[in-house]
Design a protein around this motif. Structure first.
Motif, PDB file in Angstrom:
ATOM      1  N   MET A 305       0.847  -1.192   0.000  1.00 35.77           N
ATOM      2  CA  MET A 305       0.000   0.000   0.000  1.00 35.77           C
ATOM      3  C   MET A 305       0.875   1.231   0.000  1.00 35.77           C
ATOM      4  SD  MET A 305      -2.953  -0.553   2.860  1.00 35.77           S
ATOM      5  CE  MET A 305      -2.144  -1.574   4.076  1.00 35.77           C
ATOM      6  N   LYS A 306       0.477   2.234  -0.776  1.00 43.24           N
ATOM      7  CA  LYS A 306       1.195   3.509  -0.737  1.00 43.24           C
ATOM      8  C   LYS A 306       0.211   4.654  -0.853  1.00 43.24           C
ATOM      9  CE  LYS A 306       5.022   6.200  -2.399  1.00 43.24           C
ATOM     10  NZ  LYS A 306       5.909   6.549  -3.489  1.00 43.24           N
ATOM     11  N   PHE A 307       0.183   5.478   0.170  1.00 40.62           N
ATOM     12  CA  PHE A 307      -0.641   6.680   0.154  1.00 40.62           C
ATOM     13  C   PHE A 307       0.305   7.861   0.233  1.00 40.62           C
ATOM     14  CE2 PHE A 307      -3.145   3.231   1.769  1.00 40.62           C
ATOM     15  CZ  PHE A 307      -4.315   3.354   1.039  1.00 40.62           C
ATOM     16  N   ALA A 336      -6.803   3.417  -4.743  1.00 39.13           N
ATOM     17  CA  ALA A 336      -7.561   3.090  -3.524  1.00 39.13           C
ATOM     18  C   ALA A 336      -9.065   3.082  -3.755  1.00 39.13           C
ATOM     19  CB  ALA A 336      -7.194   4.061  -2.409  1.00 39.13           C
ATOM     20  N   GLY A 337      -9.491   3.559  -4.926  1.00 31.24           N
ATOM     21  CA  GLY A 337     -10.905   3.490  -5.270  1.00 31.24           C
ATOM     22  C   GLY A 337     -11.235   2.231  -6.059  1.00 31.24           C
ATOM     23  N   GLY A 338     -10.217   1.387  -6.275  1.00 33.99           N
ATOM     24  CA  GLY A 338     -10.428   0.128  -7.000  1.00 33.99           C
ATOM     25  C   GLY A 338     -10.324   0.250  -8.508  1.00 33.99           C
ATOM     26  N   ILE A 357      -2.820   0.328  -4.299  1.00 36.17           N
ATOM     27  CA  ILE A 357      -2.942  -0.917  -3.541  1.00 36.17           C
ATOM     28  C   ILE A 357      -2.644  -2.091  -4.470  1.00 36.17           C
ATOM     29  CG2 ILE A 357      -4.526  -2.431  -2.294  1.00 36.17           C
ATOM     30  CD1 ILE A 357      -6.012   0.165  -1.460  1.00 36.17           C
ATOM     31  N   ALA A 358      -1.625  -2.869  -4.118  1.00 35.95           N
ATOM     32  CA  ALA A 358      -1.288  -4.081  -4.878  1.00 35.95           C
ATOM     33  C   ALA A 358      -1.478  -5.263  -3.937  1.00 35.95           C
ATOM     34  CB  ALA A 358       0.150  -4.017  -5.370  1.00 35.95           C
ATOM     35  N   LYS A 367     -10.805  -6.586   0.783  1.00 34.08           N
ATOM     36  CA  LYS A 367     -10.775  -6.264   2.211  1.00 34.08           C
ATOM     37  C   LYS A 367      -9.985  -4.964   2.458  1.00 34.08           C
ATOM     38  CE  LYS A 367     -11.325 -11.010   3.837  1.00 34.08           C
ATOM     39  NZ  LYS A 367     -10.659 -12.217   4.333  1.00 34.08           N
ATOM     40  N   ILE A 368      -8.874  -4.820   1.746  1.00 34.83           N
ATOM     41  CA  ILE A 368      -8.050  -3.612   1.914  1.00 34.83           C
ATOM     42  C   ILE A 368      -8.826  -2.379   1.445  1.00 34.83           C
ATOM     43  CG2 ILE A 368      -5.933  -2.426   1.172  1.00 34.83           C
ATOM     44  CD1 ILE A 368      -5.185  -4.659   2.980  1.00 34.83           C
ATOM     45  N   ILE A 369      -9.458  -2.474   0.284  1.00 31.16           N
ATOM     46  CA  ILE A 369     -10.229  -1.337  -0.242  1.00 31.16           C
ATOM     47  C   ILE A 369     -11.313  -0.920   0.779  1.00 31.16           C
ATOM     48  CG2 ILE A 369     -11.889  -0.595  -2.036  1.00 31.16           C
ATOM     49  CD1 ILE A 369      -9.353  -0.762  -3.457  1.00 31.16           C
ATOM     50  N   GLY A 370     -12.005  -1.912   1.346  1.00 30.70           N
ATOM     51  CA  GLY A 370     -13.027  -1.621   2.362  1.00 30.70           C
ATOM     52  C   GLY A 370     -12.425  -0.919   3.572  1.00 30.70           C
ATOM     53  N   ALA A 371     -11.256  -1.398   4.011  1.00 35.39           N
ATOM     54  CA  ALA A 371     -10.593  -0.801   5.178  1.00 35.39           C
ATOM     55  C   ALA A 371     -10.118   0.615   4.876  1.00 35.39           C
ATOM     56  CB  ALA A 371      -9.414  -1.666   5.604  1.00 35.39           C
TER      57      ALA A 371
END
Length: 381
Positions: A305-307, A336-338, A357-358, A367-371
């Motif tokens: 993940m990278k923000f 992050a929006g898929g 997100i990879a 699950k990551i997108i939801g979180a």
């Protein structure tokens, strides 16, 4: 035959990245300290070494020689301005010498060497030819000559990344990872530490200690890994390759999560919040460069993940090659929006929704997108 499309481009790209790995290892052996003339500081404080410019010149020269200058458009990180300054004469001389040493070894990789030694102006020209800004039409090579320069200088993880985009779509990716360890548990150690450890346990005949090139062609559903060509004995080309595949772990409690080492351009506290929300139990694996994508493709990690911190814009050469390889190895990469990452809008990943997100698979990814949504809402209250 459609399935063989881009096979020549991929073949050349894999060979030239092998050459670039060898070049980087040679420069690294000569890099005594970061105070030497071999390291210059860029405006954004990242370090640029002889290796960056030398790799760019080498890749540019080989691609132009094989496919023709007029047909080759390269989007790459370095420009010649610093090298052309009067006080950079020693640096430029080192680059010229390094490039010619590397090109002299081209036949070892099944490529043509130049008829004669390249002069300074030819090498500057090869570097400055990498001035494309990409876009949605035409064919563009995307090069990061040394991704993770800090990792390179510290003799830790770094990567050489080369991808090809045609009419806005990524079609192939190649990642050279000279220090990538073949034992997963060594990824979290500093490279020199496991170098010493490996001396105490002799390698088995069917494995190699470290260093590889990973690659994939879009739509093939396969990603491959080769050991680096090394040592004085000539390794016959083609080099042995083996298929790599993402991990099958989809329980967040068992998953390994990668993030950037530096927090200057990534928000570690937000990723920690997401990790907590989704139930990741392991400590994050902080790795320099696109080696994070390599770790997912190879099955050594499940999530990256990278923000970015506000004001930082992601560049396409920091992700292109890794995205192709992870996706062809069975993983998923989106913002992050898929949504899929957009590489066709210039040198930046424009329109990026919050971050990247990879994941090794769709279940974890969901699950990551939801979180992210849950964490984002609470962090922006």
């Amino acid at each position: 035959m459609e399935s063989e499309k881009y096979s020549k481009e991929l073949d050349v790209a894999v060979r030239v990245v092998h050459m670039a790995c060898s070049l980087c290892q040679r420069v690294q052996e000569g890099l005594v300290s970061t105070s030497s003339d071999q390291v210059k500081s860029k405006d954004d404080d990242s370090l640029v070494t002889v290796a960056d410019w030398s790799v760019q010149a080498t890749v540019s020269w080989i691609l132009s020689d094989i496919f023709g200058c007029q047909n080759v458009s390269i989007i790459a990180e370095e420009d010649v301005q610093t090298l052309s300054k009067a006080d950079s004469a020693d640096l430029l001389a080192a680059v010229v010498n390094t490039v010619n040493e590397c090109l002299a070894e081209a036949p070892k990789y099944g490529l043509q060497r130049p008829d004669k030694v390249l002069g300074t102006s030819q090498i500057l020209e090869a570097i400055s030819r990498c001035n494309s800004t990409g876009g949605p039409t035409g064919r563009h090579w995307i090069l990061d000559p040394v991704d993770g320069t800090l990792g390179f200088v510290r003799k830790d993880q770094y990567a050489i990344a080369l991808a090809l985009m045609e009419d806005g779509e990524l079609v192939l990716g190649v990642l050279g990872c000279p220090n990538y360890p073949m034992k997963k548990e060594w990824l979290s150690y500093h490279h020199e530490y496991y170098q010493n450890m490996s001396l105490s346990s002799p390698p088995t005949s069917d494995s190699w200690e470290k260093g590889c090139v990973m690659y994939a062609r879009r739509g093939s559903g396969k990603a491959w890994m080769q050991p680096l060509v090394r040592g004085p004995k000539k390794l016959e080309w083609p080099n042995s390759a083996r298929l790599i595949r993402v991990s099958s772990i989809n329980d967040p409690a068992l998953a390994t999560f990668c993030e950037s080492v530096q927090n200057s351009n990534s928000n570690h506290s937000f990723t920690a919040g997401v990790a907590h929300t989704v139930g990741l139990r392991k400590q994050p694996l902080r790795v320099y460069s696109m080696v994070k994508y390599a770790a997912i493709a190879h099955g050594d990690a499940e999530i990256f993940m990278k923000f970015a911190r506000s004001g930082y814009k992601e560049k396409i050469w920091d992700h292109a090659a890794g995205v192709v390889i992870v996706e062809e190895a069975g993983g998923v990469v989106t913002d992050a929006g898929g949504r899929p990452l957009e590489f066709s809008r210039g040198v930046y990943l424009e329109g990026l929704d919050r971050g990247i997100i990879a994941c090794s698979g769709a279940t974890l990814h969901g699950k990551i997108i939801g979180a992210v949504y849950a964490s984002w809402d609470s962090s922006n209250l």
